[in-house]
Design a protein around this motif. Structure first.
Motif, short mmCIF file in Angstrom:
data_model
loop_
_atom_site.label_atom_id
_atom_site.label_comp_id
_atom_site.label_asym_id
_atom_site.label_seq_id
_atom_site.Cartn_x
_atom_site.Cartn_y
_atom_site.Cartn_z
N VAL A 283 -4.43 5.37 2.63
CA VAL A 283 -4.08 4.03 3.11
C VAL A 283 -4.51 3.89 4.55
O VAL A 283 -4.21 4.75 5.39
CB VAL A 283 -2.55 3.80 2.99
CG1 VAL A 283 -2.14 2.57 3.79
CG2 VAL A 283 -2.16 3.62 1.53
N HIS B 187 3.88 5.86 -2.73
CA HIS B 187 5.17 6.46 -3.07
C HIS B 187 5.34 6.57 -4.59
O HIS B 187 5.90 7.55 -5.09
CB HIS B 187 6.31 5.65 -2.47
CG HIS B 187 6.42 5.80 -0.98
ND1 HIS B 187 7.26 5.03 -0.22
CD2 HIS B 187 5.79 6.63 -0.12
CE1 HIS B 187 7.15 5.38 1.05
NE2 HIS B 187 6.26 6.35 1.13
N LYS C 51 0.83 -1.22 0.00
CA LYS C 51 0.00 0.00 0.00
C LYS C 51 0.86 1.26 0.00
O LYS C 51 0.64 2.18 -0.79
CB LYS C 51 -0.95 0.00 1.21
CG LYS C 51 -1.89 -1.19 1.25
CD LYS C 51 -2.86 -1.11 2.42
CE LYS C 51 -2.20 -1.07 3.77
NZ LYS C 51 -1.43 -2.31 4.07
N SER C 52 1.83 1.31 0.91
CA SER C 52 2.71 2.48 0.98
C SER C 52 3.56 2.61 -0.28
O SER C 52 3.82 3.71 -0.77
CB SER C 52 3.61 2.41 2.21
OG SER C 52 2.84 2.49 3.40
N ASP D 180 -1.06 8.37 4.08
CA ASP D 180 -0.63 7.06 4.52
C ASP D 180 -0.85 6.92 6.03
O ASP D 180 -0.09 7.47 6.82
CB ASP D 180 0.85 6.85 4.18
CG ASP D 180 1.27 5.39 4.28
OD1 ASP D 180 0.47 4.57 4.76
OD2 ASP D 180 2.40 5.07 3.88
N GLU D 181 -1.93 6.23 6.42
CA GLU D 181 -2.27 6.03 7.83
C GLU D 181 -2.18 7.36 8.60
O GLU D 181 -1.49 7.44 9.63
CB GLU D 181 -1.34 4.99 8.46
CG GLU D 181 -1.49 3.60 7.90
CD GLU D 181 -2.68 2.84 8.44
OE1 GLU D 181 -3.44 3.40 9.27
OE2 GLU D 181 -2.89 1.69 8.02
N PHE E 56 1.20 12.07 6.24
CA PHE E 56 1.69 10.82 6.80
C PHE E 56 1.41 10.77 8.30
O PHE E 56 0.93 11.75 8.89
CB PHE E 56 3.20 10.68 6.55
CG PHE E 56 3.57 10.64 5.10
CD1 PHE E 56 3.28 9.54 4.32
CD2 PHE E 56 4.21 11.73 4.50
CE1 PHE E 56 3.61 9.50 2.98
CE2 PHE E 56 4.55 11.69 3.16
CZ PHE E 56 4.26 10.57 2.40
#
Length: 219
Positions: free
Chosen positions: A196, A50, A45-46, A164-165, A90
């Protein structure tokens, strides 16, 4: 579509040999749409985020953002792309310690030459930060810092937000509130949001959920 990935593959060389993380990912995200990207830990996912942020390069396939395949961009063009087309959020807030809340929020917008004082003040109000604009990051709670990070991203009105989270370091109640604000304000800005998360509960608050499994997207 703002973002369209087609046949995207990505491998990494490890001590155990070549490991293919993404095995032909196809994904589209529309303007103003919020999409939750879920899947098991280590599913890529990350890595996918990216690649979409031009922080890493896909081995093959296409990643088209606003009609342009970003795999064809050189390093300088990637840097310009991240300044003007993408907002990144992030778990780590990545605020600039020496800048006040107001200055942190306006930072990205000024880099992108999209600074709009009225929009910034609207964001500050909706994020509940009016009483904190002269404070520095170290004087804020984790939830407040993440709201500043979201405000910094949205202030530039990027066509695409990659998160991302973003609430992973926050307690559940604060995380829910921050995510609700992010989704609502991204819609107001007409920004596409690709987020994500491991949480099915948080994913349920977005327009659509996609699952990354076996290196491919399962709708």
């Amino acid at each position: 579509m703002i973002l369209a990935l087609s046949g995207v593959r990505k491998s990494y060389t490890t001590a155990e040999g070549l490991i293919e993380i993404l095995k032909g990912v196809d994904l589209q995200v529309a303007s103003g749409e919020s999409v939750a990207l879920t899947g098991e830990s280590g599913s890529g996912k990350s890595t996918l985020l990216h690649l979409a942020a031009c922080l890493d390069r896909a081995d093959s396939g296409s990643i088209v953002m606003n009609g342009r395949d970003i795999r064809q961009l050189n390093e300088n063009e990637c840097a310009h792309y991240r300044r003007t087309q993408v907002g990144l959020v992030f778990q780590q807030f990545n605020l600039i310690p020496s800048l006040t809340v107001a200055a942190n929020i306006s930072f990205h917008a000024k880099l992108a030459d999209r600074f709009d004082p009225a929009w910034e003040m609207e964001l500050i109000g909706k994020l509940g930060l009016r009483d904190y604009i002269s404070r520095y990051p170290e004087q804020l709670s984790g939830g407040q810092q993440q709201r500043v990070a979201i405000g910094r991203t949205l202030a530039a009105r990027p066509p695409l937000i990659l998160a991302d989270e973003p609430t992973g370091n926050l307690d559940e109640q604060t995380g829910d509130r921050v995510l609700d604000l992010m989704v609502s304000l991204s819609r107001t800005a007409r920004s596409a949001l690709l987020l994500v998360t491991h949480s099915a509960r948080l994913a349920g608050g977005l327009d659509r959920i996609v699952v990354l499994r076996g290196g491919k997207i399962v709708e």
